[in-house]
Write a protein that holds these residues in place. Sequence first.
Motif, PDB file in Angstrom:
ATOM      1  N   SER A  33       0.858  -1.182   0.000  1.00 48.00           N
ATOM      2  CA  SER A  33       0.000   0.000   0.000  1.00 48.00           C
ATOM      3  C   SER A  33       0.897   1.236   0.000  1.00 48.00           C
ATOM      4  O   SER A  33       2.118   1.135   0.199  1.00 48.00           O
ATOM      5  CB  SER A  33      -0.894  -0.001   1.244  1.00 48.00           C
ATOM      6  OG  SER A  33      -0.108   0.194   2.415  1.00 48.00           O
ATOM      7  N   ALA A  35       1.053   3.523   2.273  1.00 53.50           N
ATOM      8  CA  ALA A  35       1.634   3.647   3.620  1.00 53.50           C
ATOM      9  C   ALA A  35       2.800   2.681   3.801  1.00 53.50           C
ATOM     10  O   ALA A  35       3.836   3.041   4.384  1.00 53.50           O
ATOM     11  CB  ALA A  35       0.565   3.388   4.675  1.00 53.50           C
ATOM     12  N   GLU A  36       2.653   1.465   3.294  1.00 50.99           N
ATOM     13  CA  GLU A  36       3.726   0.479   3.426  1.00 50.99           C
ATOM     14  C   GLU A  36       4.949   0.887   2.613  1.00 50.99           C
ATOM     15  O   GLU A  36       6.088   0.792   3.083  1.00 50.99           O
ATOM     16  CB  GLU A  36       3.226  -0.893   2.972  1.00 50.99           C
ATOM     17  CG  GLU A  36       2.217  -1.506   3.919  1.00 50.99           C
ATOM     18  CD  GLU A  36       1.562  -2.750   3.351  1.00 50.99           C
ATOM     19  OE1 GLU A  36       1.268  -3.661   4.142  1.00 50.99           O
ATOM     20  OE2 GLU A  36       1.336  -2.825   2.127  1.00 50.99           O
ATOM     21  N   GLU A  49       6.902   4.696  12.806  1.00 49.09           N
ATOM     22  CA  GLU A  49       6.192   4.111  11.661  1.00 49.09           C
ATOM     23  C   GLU A  49       5.320   2.943  12.097  1.00 49.09           C
ATOM     24  O   GLU A  49       4.197   2.780  11.615  1.00 49.09           O
ATOM     25  CB  GLU A  49       7.195   3.661  10.598  1.00 49.09           C
ATOM     26  CG  GLU A  49       7.866   4.827   9.890  1.00 49.09           C
ATOM     27  CD  GLU A  49       9.069   4.413   9.082  1.00 49.09           C
ATOM     28  OE1 GLU A  49       9.390   5.134   8.108  1.00 49.09           O
ATOM     29  OE2 GLU A  49       9.721   3.388   9.407  1.00 49.09           O
ATOM     30  N   TYR A  50       5.830   2.143  13.027  1.00 53.74           N
ATOM     31  CA  TYR A  50       5.059   1.012  13.523  1.00 53.74           C
ATOM     32  C   TYR A  50       3.816   1.486  14.287  1.00 53.74           C
ATOM     33  O   TYR A  50       2.718   0.978  14.090  1.00 53.74           O
ATOM     34  CB  TYR A  50       5.940   0.136  14.411  1.00 53.74           C
ATOM     35  CG  TYR A  50       5.220  -1.057  14.984  1.00 53.74           C
ATOM     36  CD1 TYR A  50       4.756  -2.068  14.149  1.00 53.74           C
ATOM     37  CD2 TYR A  50       5.000  -1.170  16.346  1.00 53.74           C
ATOM     38  CE1 TYR A  50       4.080  -3.163  14.666  1.00 53.74           C
ATOM     39  CE2 TYR A  50       4.328  -2.256  16.869  1.00 53.74           C
ATOM     40  CZ  TYR A  50       3.876  -3.252  16.028  1.00 53.74           C
ATOM     41  OH  TYR A  50       3.204  -4.330  16.543  1.00 53.74           O
ATOM     42  N   ALA A  53       1.251   2.793  11.899  1.00 49.43           N
ATOM     43  CA  ALA A  53       0.563   1.702  11.201  1.00 49.43           C
ATOM     44  C   ALA A  53      -0.520   1.099  12.092  1.00 49.43           C
ATOM     45  O   ALA A  53      -1.629   0.799  11.632  1.00 49.43           O
ATOM     46  CB  ALA A  53       1.562   0.634  10.770  1.00 49.43           C
ATOM     47  N   THR A  57      -4.546   1.122  11.357  1.00 44.07           N
ATOM     48  CA  THR A  57      -5.367  -0.085  11.392  1.00 44.07           C
ATOM     49  C   THR A  57      -6.554   0.098  12.334  1.00 44.07           C
ATOM     50  O   THR A  57      -7.687  -0.268  12.017  1.00 44.07           O
ATOM     51  CB  THR A  57      -4.519  -1.297  11.824  1.00 44.07           C
ATOM     52  OG1 THR A  57      -3.447  -1.478  10.903  1.00 44.07           O
ATOM     53  CG2 THR A  57      -5.355  -2.566  11.885  1.00 44.07           C
ATOM     54  N   GLN A  98      -3.652  -3.268   4.757  1.00 47.67           N
ATOM     55  CA  GLN A  98      -3.067  -1.959   4.449  1.00 47.67           C
ATOM     56  C   GLN A  98      -1.706  -1.758   5.102  1.00 47.67           C
ATOM     57  O   GLN A  98      -0.926  -0.916   4.664  1.00 47.67           O
ATOM     58  CB  GLN A  98      -4.007  -0.837   4.921  1.00 47.67           C
ATOM     59  CG  GLN A  98      -5.343  -0.820   4.230  1.00 47.67           C
ATOM     60  CD  GLN A  98      -6.243   0.262   4.808  1.00 47.67           C
ATOM     61  OE1 GLN A  98      -5.773   1.286   5.288  1.00 47.67           O
ATOM     62  NE2 GLN A  98      -7.538   0.023   4.770  1.00 47.67           N
ATOM     63  N   THR A  99      -1.437  -2.518   6.163  1.00 50.16           N
ATOM     64  CA  THR A  99      -0.211  -2.294   6.924  1.00 50.16           C
ATOM     65  C   THR A  99       0.511  -3.577   7.318  1.00 50.16           C
ATOM     66  O   THR A  99       1.466  -3.534   8.094  1.00 50.16           O
ATOM     67  CB  THR A  99      -0.519  -1.500   8.210  1.00 50.16           C
ATOM     68  OG1 THR A  99      -1.503  -2.204   8.965  1.00 50.16           O
ATOM     69  CG2 THR A  99      -1.027  -0.098   7.890  1.00 50.16           C
ATOM     70  N   ILE A 102       4.337  -3.714   7.090  1.00 48.76           N
ATOM     71  CA  ILE A 102       5.029  -2.954   8.141  1.00 48.76           C
ATOM     72  C   ILE A 102       5.165  -3.826   9.385  1.00 48.76           C
ATOM     73  O   ILE A 102       6.240  -3.909   9.999  1.00 48.76           O
ATOM     74  CB  ILE A 102       4.270  -1.651   8.456  1.00 48.76           C
ATOM     75  CG1 ILE A 102       4.276  -0.737   7.230  1.00 48.76           C
ATOM     76  CG2 ILE A 102       4.886  -0.939   9.665  1.00 48.76           C
ATOM     77  CD1 ILE A 102       3.365   0.479   7.352  1.00 48.76           C
TER      78      ILE A 102
END
Length: 198
Positions: A33, A35-36, A49-50, A53, A57, A98-99, A102
């Motif tokens: 995605s 974002a990824e 970043e984690y 994510a 979600t 979506q994540t 990550i």
Amino acid sequence: MRVLAVLLPLVLAGCAQASTRPDAGVTVLSRLSTAEAQALSDKIVSQEEYSAANAMTLRCLNDAGLTVTDHDGDVLAGATIERPTGQDGAEESSCLAQTDAIGAVWVLQHELSPSEREAARTEFVRCADAAGIETSGADPYLDTLTRVLGRLDSARSGGSDGPADLRTLTECTDRLVRAETVALPGLAEALRDLNPAA
């Protein structure tokens, strides 16, 4: 009527304990995605970043009309999703997709060594014993794990079958989940070869 589903944390998204396919690491990085791709542009997932994510979600799940409980802020470990009867979990899957790359790379970066994992299992048995779970059998770890999960399941369904401290057991289990989480097969190699801009 509502259906409850325990949400494994984003840290577990696509992890090897859920999939032993040898190409699972390649698969999770094959369709990133936006974002990824942004988070993996340097092939490293930072704490920021984690966390972002996980927050993304959580927003997605809430926007889909799902109720997410039993989580600590943006940390989704052990969270429970409530969805209307008849829904098949597609909303959760869509949000996690979506994540999930990550989360998978985060797991790779924080995976324990075999000796660290064994030490965590020993600590889990000690932790559960301190909370009132008595262990017997040839394999104290598996016996304790079975008893703890049974106790937590009973407590969630309103039962009570012993003196175990539920808060402590939940903490013991949360630590164990992190310790037992392993990276997807082939992920390290797939990440090395990744070109997020492609």
